[in-house]
Motif scaffolding. Structure first.
Motif, PDB file in Angstrom:
ATOM      1  N   ARG A 199       1.929   3.718  -3.444  1.00 61.76           N
ATOM      2  CA  ARG A 199       1.449   5.100  -3.335  1.00 61.76           C
ATOM      3  C   ARG A 199       2.595   6.095  -3.429  1.00 61.76           C
ATOM      4  N   ASN A 200       3.696   5.822  -2.711  1.00 58.09           N
ATOM      5  CA  ASN A 200       4.840   6.728  -2.745  1.00 58.09           C
ATOM      6  C   ASN A 200       5.453   6.809  -4.137  1.00 58.09           C
TER       7      ASN A 200
ATOM      8  N   SER B 221       3.315   8.838  -6.376  1.00 59.13           N
ATOM      9  CA  SER B 221       3.368  10.260  -6.024  1.00 59.13           C
ATOM     10  C   SER B 221       4.667  10.906  -6.488  1.00 59.13           C
TER      11      SER B 221
ATOM     12  N   LEU C 276       0.823  -1.213   0.000  1.00 63.23           N
ATOM     13  CA  LEU C 276       0.000   0.000   0.000  1.00 63.23           C
ATOM     14  C   LEU C 276       0.861   1.270   0.000  1.00 63.23           C
ATOM     15  N   VAL C 277       1.788   1.354   0.945  1.00 65.14           N
ATOM     16  CA  VAL C 277       2.596   2.565   1.057  1.00 65.14           C
ATOM     17  C   VAL C 277       3.561   2.712  -0.111  1.00 65.14           C
TER      18      VAL C 277
END
Length: 304
Positions: free
Chosen positions: A265-266, A269, A261-262
């Protein structure tokens, strides 16, 4: 009367540090006080001039940048106080700050680590910190209580347990320091004060806030500029904190959350935000944990 050691670390900000010293001299009337200023490998060494300007202060010079924990630990090792008050150099004192914190520590001997209320210096009626919520160890997420609220006195009479002290201003009892040890220097930057709070609790002491005393912090209200250094240590140390402070089972659940998940997403981004240069930095922060244990002193990052 108990001696208080005020410890602060300077890194390439001599004028900011001098303003802190000025505020201590003007606002702090606590009689049993020693002040230690650590220069953490600044490009230009300000210590010779400071020794002449402030003969009552003890200055310590490191030839290299040891990070937040390492710099403070230099002061901790030299301090003689019954209470050690670690403050960022970009803070400014208010009246009775030290007196009220010592009074709280004296009245409650179970307190090992204590933080005051912190407001933003540029917006003095805006709260930055009034405590922290507990950590969710499965996601490594928690919240700062009171942040961005208008200070209407709603926290003035609050004192009691909190999940974590704030690194900008925290007072430790020497007895707790002797049991828990100093901050872990292999964090270098970010999460070290959270790890310290965990160890202080395991040593049998509590972490509290006392929000009658107030300190101002010059940190910007806006989100700080993204840098490779910040991205690396924020991500590496988030994982390191969970590795050091939870069970294997909890860490594996966190790792699943972080990787699936992290991390996506990172990475998205970075691309969308025009910072694709952070992608290898992020990957290096994550893969550091494959080849290093939790006590490794190899930061995995070349400091500028």
């Amino acid at each position: 009367m108990k001696v208080v050691s005020i410890i602060t670390v300077n890194f390439n900000q001599p004028l900011v540090t001098e303003l802190l010293i000025k505020s201590i001299h003007e606002k702090c009337r606590y009689p049993a006080l020693e002040i230690l200023v650590i220069d953490n490998g600044s490009r230009v060494n300000p210590v010779p001039d400071w020794i002449l300007q402030y003969p009552e202060i003890q200055f310590i010079r490191s030839d290299k940048n040891l990070g937040f924990a390492g710099g403070n630990n230099l002061g901790i090792r030299q301090a003689t106080g019954d209470y050690l008050f670690l403050v960022n150099n970009d803070t400014e004192f208010t009246e009775n700050l030290v007196e009220w914190m010592v009074e709280e520590m004296e009245q409650k001997p179970n307190i090992g680590l204590l933080s005051p209320r912190i407001n933003y210096f540029d917006q003095p009626t805006m709260i930055q910190y009034a405590g922290y919520t507990p950590m969710n160890y499965y996601t490594a997420r928690n919240a700062c209580i009171g942040q961005f609220e208008e200070d209407k006195g709603q926290y003035d009479h609050v004192s009691g347990p909190t999940a974590y002290a704030h690194g900008a201003a925290m007072m430790i009892r020497r007895a707790a320091l002797e049991k828990a040890g100093p901050m872990a220097e292999n964090y270098f930057l970010y999460y070290e004060e959270l790890d310290w709070a965990e160890r202080i609790r395991r040593a049998g002491y509590d972490v509290h806030v006392h929000l009658k005393p107030l300190i101002y912090h010059k940190e910007s209200v806006s989100v700080g500029k993204q840098t490779a250094l910040k991205e690396y240590f924020m991500n590496r140390n988030r994982i390191l904190f969970i590795r050091r402070n939870t069970s294997t089972g909890t860490f594996l659940i966190f790792l699943f959350y972080f990787l699936f998940l992290v991390a996506p997403r990172n990475l998205i981004s970075y691309v969308v935000g025009g910072h694709s240069e952070f992608i290898p930095v992020f990957l290096r922060a994550v893969t550091w944990h494959i080849s290093h244990d939790t006590e490794s002193e190899d930061l995995g990052y070349t400091l500028p």
